[in-house]
Enzyme design. Structure first.
Site, PDB file in Angstrom:
ATOM      1  N   ALA A  69       0.805  -1.238   0.000  1.00  0.00           N
ATOM      2  CA  ALA A  69       0.000   0.000   0.000  1.00  0.00           C
ATOM      3  C   ALA A  69       0.837   1.287   0.000  1.00  0.00           C
ATOM      4  O   ALA A  69       0.294   2.373   0.198  1.00  0.00           O
ATOM      5  CB  ALA A  69      -1.010   0.043   1.145  1.00  0.00           C
ATOM      6  N   ALA A  70       2.139   1.170  -0.245  1.00  0.00           N
ATOM      7  CA  ALA A  70       2.964   2.397  -0.354  1.00  0.00           C
ATOM      8  C   ALA A  70       2.407   3.286  -1.458  1.00  0.00           C
ATOM      9  O   ALA A  70       2.142   4.474  -1.253  1.00  0.00           O
ATOM     10  CB  ALA A  70       4.424   2.040  -0.630  1.00  0.00           C
ATOM     11  N   GLY A  71       2.204   2.684  -2.625  1.00  0.00           N
ATOM     12  CA  GLY A  71       1.700   3.455  -3.766  1.00  0.00           C
ATOM     13  C   GLY A  71       0.275   3.952  -3.536  1.00  0.00           C
ATOM     14  O   GLY A  71      -0.064   5.087  -3.883  1.00  0.00           O
ATOM     15  N   ASP A  72      -0.570   3.114  -2.937  1.00  0.00           N
ATOM     16  CA  ASP A  72      -1.971   3.511  -2.693  1.00  0.00           C
ATOM     17  C   ASP A  72      -2.030   4.689  -1.721  1.00  0.00           C
ATOM     18  O   ASP A  72      -2.824   5.620  -1.888  1.00  0.00           O
ATOM     19  CB  ASP A  72      -2.767   2.331  -2.126  1.00  0.00           C
TER      20      ASP A  72
HETATM   21  P1  ADP Z   1       4.041   0.815  -5.292  1.00  0.00           P
HETATM   22  O1  ADP Z   1       3.584   0.413  -3.931  1.00  0.00           O
HETATM   23  O2  ADP Z   1       2.910   1.248  -6.178  1.00  0.00           O
HETATM   24  O3  ADP Z   1       4.986  -0.141  -5.963  1.00  0.00           O
HETATM   25  P2  ADP Z   1       6.379   2.468  -4.653  1.00  0.00           P
HETATM   26  O4  ADP Z   1       7.043   1.245  -4.135  1.00  0.00           O
HETATM   27  O5  ADP Z   1       7.054   3.193  -5.766  1.00  0.00           O
HETATM   28  O6  ADP Z   1       4.857   2.197  -5.083  1.00  0.00           O
HETATM   29  O7  ADP Z   1       6.191   3.457  -3.415  1.00  0.00           O
HETATM   30  C1  ADP Z   1       5.401   4.621  -3.455  1.00  0.00           C
HETATM   31  C2  ADP Z   1       6.060   5.694  -2.615  1.00  0.00           C
HETATM   32  O8  ADP Z   1       6.214   5.211  -1.271  1.00  0.00           O
HETATM   33  C3  ADP Z   1       7.466   6.092  -3.070  1.00  0.00           C
HETATM   34  O9  ADP Z   1       7.410   7.104  -4.058  1.00  0.00           O
HETATM   35  C4  ADP Z   1       8.102   6.577  -1.762  1.00  0.00           C
HETATM   36  O10 ADP Z   1       7.776   7.934  -1.524  1.00  0.00           O
HETATM   37  C5  ADP Z   1       7.422   5.691  -0.698  1.00  0.00           C
HETATM   38  N1  ADP Z   1       8.270   4.533  -0.351  1.00  0.00           N
HETATM   39  C6  ADP Z   1       8.206   3.283  -0.891  1.00  0.00           C
HETATM   40  N2  ADP Z   1       9.165   2.475  -0.344  1.00  0.00           N
HETATM   41  C7  ADP Z   1       9.831   3.227   0.553  1.00  0.00           C
HETATM   42  C8  ADP Z   1      10.934   2.994   1.462  1.00  0.00           C
HETATM   43  N3  ADP Z   1      11.535   1.803   1.512  1.00  0.00           N
HETATM   44  N4  ADP Z   1      11.350   4.026   2.246  1.00  0.00           N
HETATM   45  C9  ADP Z   1      10.732   5.239   2.199  1.00  0.00           C
HETATM   46  N5  ADP Z   1       9.704   5.529   1.377  1.00  0.00           N
HETATM   47  C10 ADP Z   1       9.251   4.543   0.558  1.00  0.00           C
END
Ligand code: ADP
Length: 301
Positions: A248-251
């Site tokens: 859910a980082a992207g969400d």
């Molecule tokens: P998805 O979940 O769609 O694959 P990402 O992995 O690119 O999306 O993550 C979305 C956002 O979450 C990134 O642009 C960043 O700001 C944040 N993020 C993701 N992983 C990390 C991490 N390991 N440390 C800090 N921020 C993170």
């Protein structure tokens, strides 16, 4: 106060943790099992609601206990759920097998999500008409995504496309999306280009821009994100945090972006989104890991 409508998927995630996934014909004991609300549409709606923006979910669940549970979970987090319909089939699920070495195997059965059709959108057109922003992903039929985008543009609304899971997109879908937010691998699939280095990502982003995308934000995991439009090409760094679960980082990035968005401050909205998703990756779970606005304001990085 802006109003958002999310048209998308609602799933129950069935997660099994094990030492080793079974091979064909093999039966093994797993270590742990839990079920958690998921689906990119529902996750994004919950993120938007928890961060204090009014949001209505448009989608379908099955006429079963998962469906009822998922609606309740969204409602508890403040999502408006009264337009969700019950389809005469099973609720969408994701069967997720997590091996202890961290490798995941995921089987998604769309179920009711596959029944989110144009007729359903037509029954709820007023919701799109009464919102300011439409958000869509690609876990419901592509023709419905295209139709919802068309209707939103007809009504003069702002549209955000999170092209996940990625497929090659029609020019029509791209043209009708004001802001496209893929992660780097999705950018690779959409453009058919390599995305293994910063330079390649920039090149692929420019190619998408040439296809008439007004604003593109590529999320790059722990490397942050890249925002491009005709005047800007700007990297935003991620916070250095101890990531334990990036689900859910992207969400949540999308939820944060919408909370802080206004037309002339895309950079600030990305900064806010970066903060939200930094908190999310330090917590386990999908919808449960999304912070409240107070938690984001107190976050020091
Ligand atoms: P998805 O979940 O769609 O694959 P990402 O992995 O690119 O999306 O993550 C979305 C956002 O979450 C990134 O642009 C960043 O700001 C944040 N993020 C993701 N992983 C990390 C991490 N390991 N440390 C800090 N921020 C993170």
């Amino acid at each position: 106060m802006k109003k958002v409508v999310v048209v998308g998927s609602i799933n129950m995630d069935l997660v099994t943790v094990c030492n080793k996934a079974p091979l064909g014909g093999e039966t093994l004991f797993g270590k742990e099992f839990f079920q958690v609300p998921g689906g990119k549409g529902a996750n994004q709606a919950v993120a938007i609601a928890k961060l204090g923006t009014e949001v209505t979910m448009l989608g379908k669940v099955g006429n079963d206990s998962f469906g009822q549970e998922l609606i309740k979970a969204m409602e508890k987090d403040g999502v408006k759920v009264e337009h969700i319909e019950y389809a005469n089939t099973a609720t969408g699920i994701a069967n997720i097998i997590v091996e202890e070495n961290g490798q995941n195997r995921i089987l998604v059965v769309p179920g009711a999500n596959g029944y989110v059709d144009k007729a359903y959108i037509d029954r709820h057109l007023d919701v799109i008409k009464n919102s300011d922003i439409l958000v869509v992903q690609l876990e419901i039929p592509l023709e419905t995504v295209e139709y919802a985008l068309s209707k939103a543009k007809e009504f003069g609304k702002m549209t955000i496309l999170n092209p996940a899971p990625a497929v090659k997109l029609s020019d029509d879908i791209i043209k009708k999306s004001d802001i496209i937010i893929p992660n780097e691998s999705e950018l690779g699939v959409i453009t058919g280009l390599e995305v293994d280095t910063k330079e390649h990502i920039q090149k692929a982003a420019k190619k998408l821009l040439e296809m008439n995308v007004k604003n593109l934000i590529v999320t790059l995991g722990s490397s942050g994100s890249l925002h491009v439009n005709k005047d800007t090409e700007e990297f935003h760094s991620a916070y250095k945090v101890k990531a334990i679960d990036t689900t859910a980082a992207g969400d949540s990035f999308i939820g944060g972006f919408i909370r802080a968005y206004s037309e002339d401050n895309i950079g600030e909205a990305i900064e806010f989104a970066t903060k939200v998703s930094a908190i999310v990756v330090t917590r386990r779970g999908a919808q449960t890991s999304i912070p409240t606005i107070e938690e984001v304001e107190n976050f020091k990085g």
